[in-house]
Scaffold this motif. Sequence first.
Motif, PDB file in Angstrom:
ATOM      1  N   UNK A 106       5.922   6.269 -11.526  1.00  0.00           N
ATOM      2  CA  UNK A 106       7.155   5.592 -11.323  1.00  0.00           C
ATOM      3  C   UNK A 106       7.055   4.241 -11.665  1.00  0.00           C
ATOM      4  N   UNK A 107       8.374   3.626 -11.749  1.00  0.00           N
ATOM      5  CA  UNK A 107       8.644   2.365 -12.524  1.00  0.00           C
ATOM      6  C   UNK A 107       9.672   1.448 -11.935  1.00  0.00           C
ATOM      7  N   UNK A 118      -0.291  -0.011 -11.649  1.00  0.00           N
ATOM      8  CA  UNK A 118      -0.652  -0.115 -10.206  1.00  0.00           C
ATOM      9  C   UNK A 118      -1.431   1.272 -10.043  1.00  0.00           C
ATOM     10  N   UNK A 119      -2.634   1.082  -9.584  1.00  0.00           N
ATOM     11  CA  UNK A 119      -3.630   2.284  -9.379  1.00  0.00           C
ATOM     12  C   UNK A 119      -3.885   2.162  -7.642  1.00  0.00           C
ATOM     13  N   UNK A 169      -4.840  -1.549  -6.191  1.00  0.00           N
ATOM     14  CA  UNK A 169      -4.238  -2.165  -5.170  1.00  0.00           C
ATOM     15  C   UNK A 169      -3.665  -0.859  -3.940  1.00  0.00           C
ATOM     16  N   UNK A 170      -3.998  -1.336  -2.782  1.00  0.00           N
ATOM     17  CA  UNK A 170      -3.449  -0.531  -1.800  1.00  0.00           C
ATOM     18  C   UNK A 170      -1.881  -0.467  -1.721  1.00  0.00           C
ATOM     19  N   UNK A 171      -1.246  -1.165  -2.336  1.00  0.00           N
ATOM     20  CA  UNK A 171       0.308  -1.158  -2.200  1.00  0.00           C
ATOM     21  C   UNK A 171       0.826   0.055  -3.051  1.00  0.00           C
ATOM     22  N   UNK A 172       0.021   0.955  -3.498  1.00  0.00           N
ATOM     23  CA  UNK A 172       0.614   1.949  -4.223  1.00  0.00           C
ATOM     24  C   UNK A 172      -0.040   3.249  -3.606  1.00  0.00           C
ATOM     25  N   UNK A 211       2.348   3.040 -10.854  1.00  0.00           N
ATOM     26  CA  UNK A 211       3.786   2.192 -11.007  1.00  0.00           C
ATOM     27  C   UNK A 211       3.634   1.245 -12.050  1.00  0.00           C
ATOM     28  N   UNK A 212       4.485   0.998 -12.725  1.00  0.00           N
ATOM     29  CA  UNK A 212       4.501   0.015 -13.750  1.00  0.00           C
ATOM     30  C   UNK A 212       5.946  -0.374 -13.851  1.00  0.00           C
TER      31      UNK A 212
END
Length: 746
Positions: free
Chosen positions: A616-617, A644-645, A680-683, A689-690
């Motif tokens: 996702x982006x 983001x991982x 990050x926990x944010x994903x 995500x990029x």
Amino acid sequence: MPKTLNRRDFIRISSLGLGGLAAANPIFDWLSGSVMANESLQETIKRIPTYCEVCFWKCAGWAHLNDKGDIWKLTGNDDDPHCNGRLCPRGTGGVGMYYDDDRLKTPLIRTEVDGKQIFKEASWNEAFDFIAKKMKKIADEHGPECIALFSHGSGGKHFGRMLKAFGSQNITAPSYAQCRGPREVGFFATYGEGIGSPERVDIRDTDCLVLIGSHIGENMHNGQVQEMSDAIDKGSTIITVDPRFSTAASKSKHWLPIKPSTDMALLLSWIHVIINNEWYDKKYVDKYTFGLDELKEHVKSYTPEWAYGITTIKPHVIRKTAKEMANAAPSVIIHPGRHVTWYGDDTQRLRAVAILNALLGSWGRRGGFYNPEKKKVAKLNIPRFPKPQKTWRDAFPGKFKLAGLALASGICDATIPAAGRDCSFKGWIVNGTNLISTLPNQANTIEAIQNLDLMVAIDTMPMEITGYADVVLPECTYLERYDNLRISGHREPTIALRAPAAEPKYNSKSAWWMAKELSNRLGLGDYFPFEEEEEELDWQLKQVGSSLEEMKKIGVKKYNRQYDDLYPLEGLPDYEFNTNSGKIELYSTAMEDEGYDPLPKYTAHEEPPTDFYRLIYGRAPMHTFSRTANNPNLTDLMDENKVWVNPKVAKEWGLKNNQEVWLENQDGVVTSFPIKVRVTERIRWDSVYMVHGFGHTDKRMSRAYGKGASDSELITRTKVDPVMGGTGMRVNFVTFLTEAPTKGAA
Ligand SMILES: Nc1nc2c(c(=O)[nH]1)N[C@H]1C(S)=C(S)[C@@H](COP(=O)(O)OP(=O)(O)OC[C@H]3O[C@@H](n4cnc5c(=O)[nH]c(N)nc54)[C@H](O)[C@@H]3O)O[C@H]1N2
Ligand SMILES: Nc1nc2c(c(=O)[nH]1)N[C@H]1C(S)=C(S)[C@@H](COP(=O)(O)OP(=O)(O)OC[C@H]3O[C@@H](n4cnc5c(=O)[nH]c(N)nc54)[C@H](O)[C@@H]3O)O[C@H]1N2
Ligand code: SF4
Ligand SMILES: [Mo]
């Protein structure tokens, strides 16, 4: 591969004869500490009105000149409803586009020297003669309709006028089939009207804002960010549905970390809850809508328990958030989003969003969707455009029947010859759109380009697309030119002027001038009756009670609304919608008539295979797509993207923060460059995500080359929306390579 594929080598090297180093580099002086410190000593000697071209929100502002006559800063225009006097960081940094010394400097024509393709510097006359000759040849052999214009940005209007005069209406922008097309079609099918830009959402006055993917705050569309911030300050409820803890999610009362690709299930379940509990606006729904009974029946089985199994959002959260919306209604906005080409059923998902808003009575009411008004400005006195014999639609019989505009991806596909199609596109004029990073499936785009007899790229920068062109025309930046008036619909109608704050640098010119000169050579001079753009603007402005002289002083002119109908359904007056039934169509007869589902259905989407994650982006606040990647002011703020991982995934793969990895997609395509990991926990664990717009491969962009990785390279697959041809792009899966791929593999 077909033999023709070698005809057009990608030209990476800098052009012949452009070797000399630029003597001065004012932007670095401007950015350096000492000059920054002196900034306060500078004085605006003069200010020139403009509207920003760094993104398509088009904020109106001022270019301030210092005592040396140089542009030293940009500020917002207080009278402009798009920006309310404040530019976003990208807009402020827009001056970097003007000072960037990697800019395109002179026209270039592809030539072969010693078996190698290079760009030769050309005069404007040579470039125009070359283009006009090729355009005429294509028209003679295949018809003028076989030339298409791809454009994103102001110049599109000028080249569009030229091309329509030439006989082709195949004019397209990536902002439809790669962006907001499904939203316009979904809302049109429901309300008989689309959303438009700026979006007609009354965020300022809303009590509840629901964001489904819309990542306002990272999506820096200025006025909306400001209004959302005001809404938060006054205590509005924000509900954000996003697999990622976005900036918007961090400001929200409820964050619903949905499993990506399942939003339709959540939307249908919300509709189920609102109907079943009779939380909908009965008077509004009775008076204005069509198809409630069918809808009720349709969503009967879509319980929160059913949706939980699909979305991973707990049933009580679905109920609670539905209640929050109902409590706020009609002052509630289920935001229609903007970049909505996600999974191929996007028009239907946006139909579900439109239906939910209708049930809550937010359309046409304060705090919901307002009715924008645009100033009518007289059209130029020019001859009628010839009627084309064919259009892009002929390439897609029986498909995409509700597409309201031409499809950029469709024209690209129809450029690759196919059995049974009598004419494929032969010429592309590409203005202000870096199609290599903008259209999905790069290999397909490049194959299409290889089949062209002519490709012209008009750009300010040596972006990837220019490397494939036969002729490259350097446009001056928005700070060095006039353009058409910005005429936008908002709570109050406004017009805004863009005037040049500096002479065009190098040998660059405005799109208006290029289109006029080319039209002259094509024998279409009557379509550009004014000698100078100033005269054209002054004539137009005089038709609306202003003048160029006045606009140069004020930049933005506000007009009063003609009717007092900002919220036309406030007080529930009689009202006829522009739909078949004259009502808001919960059940869409327009969709049914064309053979599409009249009510949105849930369909499951493909899941990532083992060891793969959904790609996702999105956006970063300080950049716009790929267009700002080399802007010295903005690379200073952010010069690469990261992937983001989720920590769980990072642990499995042994990935550390800032470790460089390459991403490989399901089709074995590997990114050209490595990208740093952000753990990050944010994903969610099932996705990575990029930010879009990085990983540039053209060395002529010295600051952007090789910085970060490109999501576009990995988007080799799409799910095409059968209703309108939007290309769903979130259907690609990636895995990690922790070591540099061998050359052959990449
Ligand atoms: N992979 C992927 N693809 C996407 C998206 C994504 O997020 N990921 N987003 C999609 C969306 S929502 C959109 S709207 C589109 C955007 O697609 P585009 O508008 O094509 O985006 P950019 O890559 O910024 O390309 C802009 C081009 O215009 C040039 N340019 C800038 N200013 C001027 C000017 O004044 N004159 C001229 N002539 N040229 C200028 C820039 O140098 C650059 O080459 O991309 C879509 N495609
Ligand atoms: N700074 C900046 N601002 C911009 C732009 C820019 O280039 N730079 N471009 C402008 C343009 S043209 C556009 S179209 C907009 C685009 O911006 P928006 O329309 O606001 O957002 P999208 O690109 O649709 O979606 C991005 C968000 O969707 C989330 N997401 C991914 N998959 C899913 C899913 O399956 N379900 C849900 N619910 N969420 C998901 C991502 O985590 C991310 O937060 O931004 C505009 N604003
Ligand atoms: S939102 Fe920012 S980049 Fe976009 S037009 Fe406005 S100031 Fe420019
Ligand atoms: Mo967009």
